[in-house]
Scaffold this active site. Structure first.
Site, mmCIF file in Angstrom:
data_model
loop_
_atom_site.group_PDB
_atom_site.id
_atom_site.type_symbol
_atom_site.label_atom_id
_atom_site.label_comp_id
_atom_site.label_asym_id
_atom_site.label_seq_id
_atom_site.Cartn_x
_atom_site.Cartn_y
_atom_site.Cartn_z
ATOM 1 N N GLU A 138 70.781 42.168 41.053
ATOM 2 C CA GLU A 138 71.488 43.119 40.189
ATOM 3 C C GLU A 138 71.736 44.428 40.925
ATOM 4 O OE1 GLU A 138 68.878 42.642 36.842
ATOM 5 O OE2 GLU A 138 69.747 40.668 36.479
ATOM 6 N N GLY A 189 69.370 34.911 34.434
ATOM 7 C CA GLY A 189 69.766 35.236 33.070
ATOM 8 C C GLY A 189 70.780 34.282 32.463
ATOM 9 N N ASN A 230 59.793 40.862 35.924
ATOM 10 C CA ASN A 230 60.765 41.929 36.140
ATOM 11 C C ASN A 230 61.301 42.311 34.763
ATOM 12 O OD1 ASN A 230 62.890 43.556 36.829
ATOM 13 N ND2 ASN A 230 64.081 41.974 37.888
ATOM 14 N N SER A 277 66.058 32.155 35.617
ATOM 15 C CA SER A 277 65.894 31.328 34.413
ATOM 16 C C SER A 277 64.600 30.513 34.384
ATOM 17 C CB SER A 277 67.119 30.440 34.204
ATOM 18 O OG SER A 277 68.254 31.249 33.926
ATOM 19 N N GLU A 311 66.130 33.925 44.540
ATOM 20 C CA GLU A 311 66.721 33.934 43.211
ATOM 21 C C GLU A 311 68.225 33.690 43.311
ATOM 22 O OE1 GLU A 311 64.220 36.507 40.317
ATOM 23 O OE2 GLU A 311 65.483 37.857 41.458
ATOM 24 N N HIS A 338 66.990 43.201 44.700
ATOM 25 C CA HIS A 338 67.284 42.327 43.558
ATOM 26 C C HIS A 338 68.799 42.161 43.444
ATOM 27 C CE1 HIS A 338 67.789 40.885 39.479
ATOM 28 N NE2 HIS A 338 66.576 40.392 39.611
ATOM 29 N N LYS A 385 63.227 44.717 33.994
ATOM 30 C CA LYS A 385 64.601 45.253 34.089
ATOM 31 C C LYS A 385 64.766 46.511 33.224
ATOM 32 C CE LYS A 385 66.190 40.696 35.350
ATOM 33 N NZ LYS A 385 67.288 39.760 35.461
HETATM 34 P P1 PGA Z 1 65.792 35.741 34.538
HETATM 35 O O1 PGA Z 1 65.759 36.906 35.650
HETATM 36 O O2 PGA Z 1 64.405 35.167 34.506
HETATM 37 O O3 PGA Z 1 66.172 36.428 33.274
HETATM 38 O O4 PGA Z 1 66.795 34.743 35.000
HETATM 39 C C1 PGA Z 1 65.030 36.754 36.833
HETATM 40 C C2 PGA Z 1 65.193 37.970 37.704
HETATM 41 O O5 PGA Z 1 66.250 38.592 37.673
HETATM 42 O O6 PGA Z 1 64.272 38.340 38.442
#
Ligand code: PGA
Length: 236
Positions: A90, A163, A6, A193, A157, A88, A8
């Site tokens: 976010e 993150g 992803n 992560s 997740e 997701h 982003k």
């Molecule tokens: P990250 O994000 O690997 O930076 O924790 C994962 C995601 O949001 O899919």
């Protein structure tokens, strides 16, 4: 296994095209047979002639129309995109998408036969509230979703792990994935992560069918290593 990146709000179209080339050439040169998915930023979608599956991070439940700031089916069709990420964290927590809106998107793209990566996961307060409250919260994110849809992939997740460099313990991941398998037979990816340093042990867990990687996937080399780990585990 399914190894997904992803990207982003990162990488321009030019950078994304270079990234996809890097990943594809690694996968091809090593004869890797894993399913590799990449979700670029919206404006980085392109006519990519690649064996990597390129998906959209989001799309509105419409063919086209008056939905300022959104993209619809015609924009995905232009680039032959048949894969979409829905729900997701976010989008749920920063952009405020409700379960109802996500269900609309899910149903719209399901009707069209899209591969859907549907994300679920608990925020920290739900995790700290104990296992039953946490599972109840995650279960509420399945409301209205056809859990037996043939092109469904679930991504578990935990919001607090995204993150942050924090992850649940391996036992925890396995436990939750096993509980989620009872809700749907769809493959389940772990996300939050995942790094080159922990990807292999996560991929080796029972009921983990792949990973969804954010920040660490921005390093093409790291993402390639994760694809190779999945391959190694599969041939073992
Ligand atoms: P990250 O994000 O690997 O930076 O924790 C994962 C995601 O949001 O899919």
């Amino acid at each position: 296994m399914i190894i997904a990146a992803n990207l982003k709000t990162n990488l321009t179209r030019k950078e994304t095209n270079e990234y996809l080339k890097e990943i594809e050439s690694f996968v091809t040169s090593k004869n890797l047979t894993q399913e590799v998915l990449v979700f670029p930023a919206m404006s980085s979608l392109d006519h990519n002639d690649t064996s990597i599956i390129v998906g959209a991070q989001n799309a509105y439940a419409t063919r086209d129309g008056a939905f300022t700031g959104e993209i619809g089916l015609v924009h995905l069709e232009e680039f032959a995109i048949k894969t979409v990420l829905i729900g997701h964290s976010e989008r749920r927590h920063i952009l405020g998408e409700t379960q109802e809106e996500l269900v609309k998107k899910f149903n719209y793209y399901k009707e069209l036969g899209f591969k859907i990566v549907y994300c679920v996961g608990e925020p920290l307060d739900k995790r700290e509230a104990g296992k039953s409250e946490m599972m109840e919260y995650i279960t509420s994110q399945y409301a209205g979703i056809d859990t037996e849809y043939e092109n469904l992939i679930i991504a578990y997740e935990p919001v607090w792990a995204i993150g942050t460099g924090l992850t649940p313990s391996l036992e925890d991941i396995e436990d939750i994935h096993t509980a989620l398998k009872a809700k749907s037979t769809a493959p389940i990816l772990y996300g939050g992560s995942v790094k080159v340093t922990n990807a292999k042990e996560v991929l080796a867990l029972k009921n983990v069918d792949g990973i969804l990687v954010g920040s660490a996937a921005l390093y093409g080399e790291h993402f390639c290593s994760m694809i190779a780990f999945a391959q190694e585990l599969e041939v073992q």
